[in-house]
Design an enzyme around this catalytic site. Structure first.
Site, PDB file in Angstrom:
ATOM      1  N   LYS A  81     -17.226  59.315  54.362  1.00 31.05           N
ATOM      2  CA  LYS A  81     -15.880  59.364  54.825  1.00 31.05           C
ATOM      3  C   LYS A  81     -14.446  59.381  53.805  1.00 31.05           C
ATOM      4  O   LYS A  81     -13.726  58.183  54.326  1.00 31.05           O
ATOM      5  CB  LYS A  81     -14.667  59.266  56.389  1.00 31.05           C
ATOM      6  N   LYS A 121     -20.539  62.135  54.770  1.00 29.62           N
ATOM      7  CA  LYS A 121     -22.068  60.769  55.048  1.00 29.62           C
ATOM      8  C   LYS A 121     -20.700  59.957  54.334  1.00 29.62           C
ATOM      9  O   LYS A 121     -21.020  58.533  55.235  1.00 29.62           O
ATOM     10  CB  LYS A 121     -22.210  60.241  53.176  1.00 29.62           C
TER      11      LYS A 121
END
Ligand code: C2G
Length: 131
Positions: A47, A45
């Protein structure tokens, strides 16, 4: 019958905004179930990996008075499966997700609550960095 509430989140670097949404969610029913995003889901979601591991985040959230049960949320795509498996009457999310989960209105009530202003995990981390 007991009203079962479910909510989801990462709850990384736990702060008062997290606490308040969980307390408000619990006050809407009798039993609160919290799906904690796994480290891997969080990476996909946002990174980045959370500061606290999924087991630490689960330990913190499950110790709260307002929380009755926790489980690991492995994928955003499994939401319908989780809602059914946990027999949720109401799905509660912060209004940063407003409209995103309306498709589940066919199996439960979907409620978006206003976020607590001026606090976020990112803001806390930035503040600590410059302190
Ligand atoms: N929240 C809040 N006020 C804040 C910050 C967060 O009310 N100031 C709420 C969010 O709206 C969310 C919950 O706290 O409902 C958890 O927030 P996050 O840990 O940021 O969760 P998120 O990464 O949005 O994950 O399946 C959905 C996702 O897993 C939600």
């Amino acid at each position: 019958m007991k009203k079962r509430i479910i909510t989801f989140g990462t709850f990384d670097v736990f702060h008062v905004g997290h606490l308040r949404i969980l307390q408000r969610a619990r006050s809407m029913g009798d039993y609160l179930i919290v799906g904690i995003s796994t480290d891997a889901l969080n990476y996909s979601k946002k990174k980045r990996y959370p500061f606290y591991s999924e087991s630490e985040r689960m330990e913190i959230v499950s110790a709260l008075k307002c929380v009755d049960e926790v489980f690991l949320e492995e994928s955003l795509e499994l939401k319908r499966k989780y809602l059914k498996a946990y027999n949720a009457d109401t799905l509660v999310m912060g209004n940063d997700w407003a409209g995103k989960f309306d498709e589940f209105n066919d199996i439960c009530k979907v409620v978006y609550l206003p976020r607590t202003p001026s606090i976020s995990t990112t803001a806390v981390i930035e503040k600590i960095k410059i302190a």
